[in-house]
Design an enzyme around this catalytic site. Structure first.
Site, PDB file in Angstrom:
ATOM      1  N   LYS A  90       0.856  -1.187   0.000  1.00 33.38           N
ATOM      2  CA  LYS A  90       0.000   0.000   0.000  1.00 33.38           C
ATOM      3  C   LYS A  90       0.880   1.220   0.000  1.00 33.38           C
ATOM      4  CE  LYS A  90      -3.974   2.084   0.337  1.00 33.38           C
ATOM      5  NZ  LYS A  90      -3.698   2.718  -0.974  1.00 33.38           N
ATOM      6  N   GLN A 111       7.251   3.905   3.850  1.00 33.79           N
ATOM      7  CA  GLN A 111       5.842   3.484   3.900  1.00 33.79           C
ATOM      8  C   GLN A 111       5.652   2.222   4.746  1.00 33.79           C
ATOM      9  OE1 GLN A 111       3.770   5.442   1.435  1.00 33.79           O
ATOM     10  NE2 GLN A 111       2.157   4.854   2.857  1.00 33.79           N
ATOM     11  N   LYS A 114       5.478   3.456   8.346  1.00 34.03           N
ATOM     12  CA  LYS A 114       4.295   4.309   8.508  1.00 34.03           C
ATOM     13  C   LYS A 114       3.037   3.452   8.580  1.00 34.03           C
ATOM     14  CE  LYS A 114       4.184   7.625   5.584  1.00 34.03           C
ATOM     15  NZ  LYS A 114       3.960   8.574   4.485  1.00 34.03           N
ATOM     16  N   LYS A 126       5.318   1.661  -3.152  1.00 34.78           N
ATOM     17  CA  LYS A 126       5.237   3.020  -3.709  1.00 34.78           C
ATOM     18  C   LYS A 126       5.513   2.919  -5.195  1.00 34.78           C
ATOM     19  CE  LYS A 126       4.601   7.348  -2.461  1.00 34.78           C
ATOM     20  NZ  LYS A 126       3.808   7.931  -1.386  1.00 34.78           N
ATOM     21  N   GLY A 165      -2.806   8.175  -4.419  1.00 35.91           N
ATOM     22  CA  GLY A 165      -2.153   9.369  -4.951  1.00 35.91           C
ATOM     23  C   GLY A 165      -0.912   9.772  -4.167  1.00 35.91           C
ATOM     24  N   ASP A 166      -0.200  10.725  -4.709  1.00 31.87           N
ATOM     25  CA  ASP A 166       0.940  11.385  -4.057  1.00 31.87           C
ATOM     26  C   ASP A 166       1.164  12.642  -4.896  1.00 31.87           C
ATOM     27  OD1 ASP A 166       3.258  10.830  -1.935  1.00 31.87           O
ATOM     28  OD2 ASP A 166       4.265  11.598  -3.703  1.00 31.87           O
ATOM     29  N   THR A 210      -4.474  13.537   4.977  1.00 34.83           N
ATOM     30  CA  THR A 210      -3.044  13.682   5.291  1.00 34.83           C
ATOM     31  C   THR A 210      -2.789  15.010   6.007  1.00 34.83           C
ATOM     32  OG1 THR A 210      -2.540  12.373   3.345  1.00 34.83           O
ATOM     33  CG2 THR A 210      -0.707  13.543   4.364  1.00 34.83           C
ATOM     34  N   ASN A 241      -2.320  19.162  -2.129  1.00 37.61           N
ATOM     35  CA  ASN A 241      -3.329  18.471  -1.325  1.00 37.61           C
ATOM     36  C   ASN A 241      -3.024  18.514   0.171  1.00 37.61           C
ATOM     37  OD1 ASN A 241      -3.802  15.625   0.072  1.00 37.61           O
ATOM     38  ND2 ASN A 241      -5.591  16.125  -1.151  1.00 37.61           N
ATOM     39  N   SER A 377      -6.954   5.785   3.673  1.00 34.66           N
ATOM     40  CA  SER A 377      -7.025   4.875   2.517  1.00 34.66           C
ATOM     41  C   SER A 377      -7.433   3.477   2.981  1.00 34.66           C
ATOM     42  CB  SER A 377      -5.673   4.792   1.809  1.00 34.66           C
ATOM     43  OG  SER A 377      -5.503   5.876   0.920  1.00 34.66           O
TER      44      SER A 377
HETATM   45  P1  NDP Z   1       0.655  17.810  -4.521  1.00 34.56           P
HETATM   46  O1  NDP Z   1       1.138  17.465  -5.886  1.00 34.56           O
HETATM   47  O2  NDP Z   1      -0.805  17.992  -4.314  1.00 34.56           O
HETATM   48  O3  NDP Z   1       1.382  19.137  -3.996  1.00 34.56           O
HETATM   49  C1  NDP Z   1       2.759  19.226  -3.875  1.00 34.56           C
HETATM   50  C2  NDP Z   1       3.121  20.642  -3.468  1.00 34.56           C
HETATM   51  O4  NDP Z   1       4.506  20.673  -3.168  1.00 34.56           O
HETATM   52  C3  NDP Z   1       2.877  21.672  -4.546  1.00 34.56           C
HETATM   53  O5  NDP Z   1       2.584  22.912  -3.968  1.00 34.56           O
HETATM   54  C4  NDP Z   1       4.215  21.710  -5.250  1.00 34.56           C
HETATM   55  O6  NDP Z   1       4.467  22.924  -5.922  1.00 34.56           O
HETATM   56  C5  NDP Z   1       5.182  21.509  -4.112  1.00 34.56           C
HETATM   57  N1  NDP Z   1       6.401  20.829  -4.590  1.00 34.56           N
HETATM   58  C6  NDP Z   1       6.479  19.583  -5.133  1.00 34.56           C
HETATM   59  N2  NDP Z   1       7.739  19.298  -5.489  1.00 34.56           N
HETATM   60  C7  NDP Z   1       8.464  20.381  -5.160  1.00 34.56           C
HETATM   61  C8  NDP Z   1       9.825  20.688  -5.266  1.00 34.56           C
HETATM   62  N3  NDP Z   1      10.717  19.826  -5.807  1.00 34.56           N
HETATM   63  N4  NDP Z   1      10.229  21.883  -4.800  1.00 34.56           N
HETATM   64  C9  NDP Z   1       9.333  22.754  -4.248  1.00 34.56           C
HETATM   65  N5  NDP Z   1       8.028  22.513  -4.126  1.00 34.56           N
HETATM   66  C10 NDP Z   1       7.605  21.340  -4.571  1.00 34.56           C
HETATM   67  O7  NDP Z   1       1.235  16.659  -3.568  1.00 34.56           O
HETATM   68  P2  NDP Z   1       0.769  16.241  -2.110  1.00 34.56           P
HETATM   69  O8  NDP Z   1       0.274  17.430  -1.387  1.00 34.56           O
HETATM   70  O9  NDP Z   1      -0.102  15.050  -2.245  1.00 34.56           O
HETATM   71  O10 NDP Z   1       2.137  15.731  -1.476  1.00 34.56           O
HETATM   72  C11 NDP Z   1       3.028  16.592  -0.742  1.00 34.56           C
HETATM   73  C12 NDP Z   1       3.938  15.763   0.144  1.00 34.56           C
HETATM   74  O11 NDP Z   1       3.140  14.980   1.060  1.00 34.56           O
HETATM   75  C13 NDP Z   1       4.823  14.732  -0.573  1.00 34.56           C
HETATM   76  O12 NDP Z   1       6.041  14.625   0.132  1.00 34.56           O
HETATM   77  C14 NDP Z   1       4.040  13.443  -0.433  1.00 34.56           C
HETATM   78  O13 NDP Z   1       4.874  12.302  -0.531  1.00 34.56           O
HETATM   79  C15 NDP Z   1       3.506  13.609   0.990  1.00 34.56           C
HETATM   80  N6  NDP Z   1       2.358  12.791   1.306  1.00 34.56           N
HETATM   81  C16 NDP Z   1       1.212  12.852   0.588  1.00 34.56           C
HETATM   82  C17 NDP Z   1       0.113  12.081   0.928  1.00 34.56           C
HETATM   83  C18 NDP Z   1      -1.199  12.215   0.251  1.00 34.56           C
HETATM   84  O14 NDP Z   1      -2.170  11.650   0.766  1.00 34.56           O
HETATM   85  N7  NDP Z   1      -1.306  12.962  -0.831  1.00 34.56           N
HETATM   86  C19 NDP Z   1       0.210  11.080   2.013  1.00 34.56           C
HETATM   87  C20 NDP Z   1       1.438  11.153   2.789  1.00 34.56           C
HETATM   88  C21 NDP Z   1       2.465  11.965   2.414  1.00 34.56           C
HETATM   89  P3  NDP Z   1       4.186  23.063  -7.504  1.00 34.56           P
HETATM   90  O15 NDP Z   1       2.693  23.093  -7.628  1.00 34.56           O
HETATM   91  O16 NDP Z   1       4.861  24.312  -7.880  1.00 34.56           O
HETATM   92  O17 NDP Z   1       4.789  21.835  -8.141  1.00 34.56           O
END
Ligand code: NDP
Length: 445
Positions: A90, A111, A114, A126, A165-166, A210, A241, A377
């Site tokens: 997962k 993961q 976690k 992943k 998603g991620d 999250t 997100n 999830s």
């Molecule tokens: P999104 O794609 O929805 O958002 C990512 C955000 O981070 C955007 O604002 C993006 O900016 C910014 N970002 C991404 N890469 C970079 C980078 N290299 N440098 C600077 N800013 C960056 O992703 P999520 O919100 O889903 O995920 C964010 C984090 O949370 C990740 O580390 C993910 O692994 C973790 N996570 C997510 C979960 C989930 O349920 N979605 C669960 C657990 C952890 P821009 O729009 O400019 O690209």
């Protein structure tokens, strides 16, 4: 690091050259595990660590698709099925140009622990692709997702491997992926993917989970110091997100979130981020933070730079790995920082974590603090298995219980091993022991 673990670590690093993020995740976990091996020599004899660091299966595949101008594009797809001791693999799918095997393996490795901490029956995995959805039309994203699933479908299933998603993979992408899986297999197998739309098998609270969970975990940490989020000045990185929902929840609990970022820059909004406007700009229009600043009075936009230049009492890094380094951590500490809750996976570098811990800042590592997403999830899978759907209130209550449980388990484990307040140690040991026990019981596989 414990000498017995040091030599296992060296072997793991040598066997996986060029995978810097995976190395970092492995070293961080190994640094916590010495005391466990004093108590459990059977884990060493059964080579649990060596087995844990070797994924059960790694799939790399070609993803061909055509763009809107008719040109052929080729991306690379990944799924790393890391550990199934506790349940089906997962973990999410990440679509971002930086994705390569080392990132997928670091995320899959984290993961495992976690998912164990959530107390739910889920293993660790992943996946993702170096595809960049930014600037692509819906039709291009759909063709890419269909091609990606045309290979991935043979490896996944509700009892085998359940992606979600991620970064770069939200409701739109999960919809296209699910549709293609259904078409190829001729099965309405709701439990094969999570993060689905509410009308076709999704769970309420999954989109928020999250970010909400990260804030609930942070609130629990603050309670141990006799305080709370009420009245705190919060800075969040990212505006995707996790970030948006963390901002919403923190403000519901009485904090003021004064800044957030995207990969182009950050906004400072001293009145507190307007969550409705942020959702409109980022989720509906798929715009940039600069657009948010242009539409709200009193907001400044900083092109480039670091959002960690803004002082806060609580920091919630919710963007990506290694986005907060030792210098940024020191600056935040000088600015009066009390607590850090990691919404993203491994956003703080090892130097930054050391700075926080030395300064006595409450530090909730991602594998504990952001586990609310995967936990919800698993709640989505439960609803799918029983063909049921729960109310928002009930699901949020379950999420809260789970996050408080994770916090308490990490805290109790840290106490048990003589390091009260060390959530890194608590999370690593708490997750590891659960998986190691299950691996021992299941024999040498
Ligand atoms: P999104 O794609 O929805 O958002 C990512 C955000 O981070 C955007 O604002 C993006 O900016 C910014 N970002 C991404 N890469 C970079 C980078 N290299 N440098 C600077 N800013 C960056 O992703 P999520 O919100 O889903 O995920 C964010 C984090 O949370 C990740 O580390 C993910 O692994 C973790 N996570 C997510 C979960 C989930 O349920 N979605 C669960 C657990 C952890 P821009 O729009 O400019 O690209």
């Amino acid at each position: 690091m414990d000498a017995r673990l040091e030599s296992i670590k060296d072997t793991v690093l040598a066997r996986n050259p060029g995978e810097a993020e995976f190395h970092q995740a492995v070293v961080e976990v190994f640094e916590s595990l010495g005391p466990v091996h004093d108590r459990h020599p059977e884990f060493l004899e059964a080579a649990i660590l060596e087995r844990l660091c070797e994924p059960e299966r790694q799939i790399i595949f070609r993803v061909p698709w055509t763009d809107d101008s008719g040109r052929v594009q080729i991306n690379r797809g990944f799924r790393v099925e890391f550990n199934s001791a506790l349940g089906p693999y997962k973990g999410g799918l990440r679509f971002h140009p930086s994705v390569y095997l080392g990132i997928v393996k670091f995320l899959g490795f984290e993961q495992i622990f976690k998912n164990a901490l959530t107390g739910m029956p889920i293993g660790g995995g992943k996946g993702g692709s170096d595809f960049d959805p930014r600037g692509r039309s819906d039709a291009e994203v759909m063709r890419f997702c269909q091609s990606f699933m045309t290979e991935l479908y043979r490896h996944i299933g509700e009892y085998t491997d359940v992606p979600a998603g991620d970064i770069g993979v939200g409701g739109r992408e999960i919809g296209y992926l699910f549709g293609q899986y259904k078409r190829i297999t001729n099965r309405y197998e709701s439990g094969v993917l999570t993060g689905k739309g509410i009308s076709w098998g999704g769970s309420l609270v999954r989109p928020e989970a999250t970010g909400f969970g990260t804030v609930i975990f942070t609130q629990e940490m603050l309670k141990t110091r006799g305080t709370s989020l009420d009245g705190q000045r919060v800075v969040v990185s990212g505006s995707g997100n996790v970030a948006i929902n963390a901002i919403a929840k923190a403000q519901t609990l009485g904090a003021t979130v004064v800044a957030c970022s995207d990969s182009s820059g950050y906004v400072v909004d001293e009145a507190g981020i307007d969550v409705d406007l942020l959702r409109e700009v980022k989720e509906v229009e798929r715009g940039r933070l600069k657009d948010y600043a242009e539409r709200r009075a009193g907001v400044s936009y900083v092109d480039g730079g670091s959002v960690w230049d803004v002082d806060a009492t609580v920091a919630l890094p919710c963007a990506t790995q290694n986005e907060l380094d030792g210098d940024a951590a020191a600056r935040l500490v000088r600015g009066g920082l009390l607590a850090v809750g990691e919404g993203a996976n491994m956003p703080s570098t090892r130097d930054a974590v050391a700075v926080f811990q030395e300064a006595g800042v409450l530090f909730g590592p991602g594998k504990a603090a952001n586990a609310g997403g995967v936990a919800t999830s698993a709640l989505e899978m439960q609803q799918n298995a029983s063909r049921d759907s729960w109310s928002f209130e009930h699901t949020e209550e379950r999420l809260t219980e789970i996050m408080v449980g994770i916090h308490d388990r990490c805290a109790a484990t840290a106490d048990e091993y003589g390091e009260p307040g060390n959530y890194v140690l608590g999370a690593n040991i708490g997750g590891f022991v659960k998986v190691a026990d299950a691996m021992l019981a299941q024999g040498l596989i």
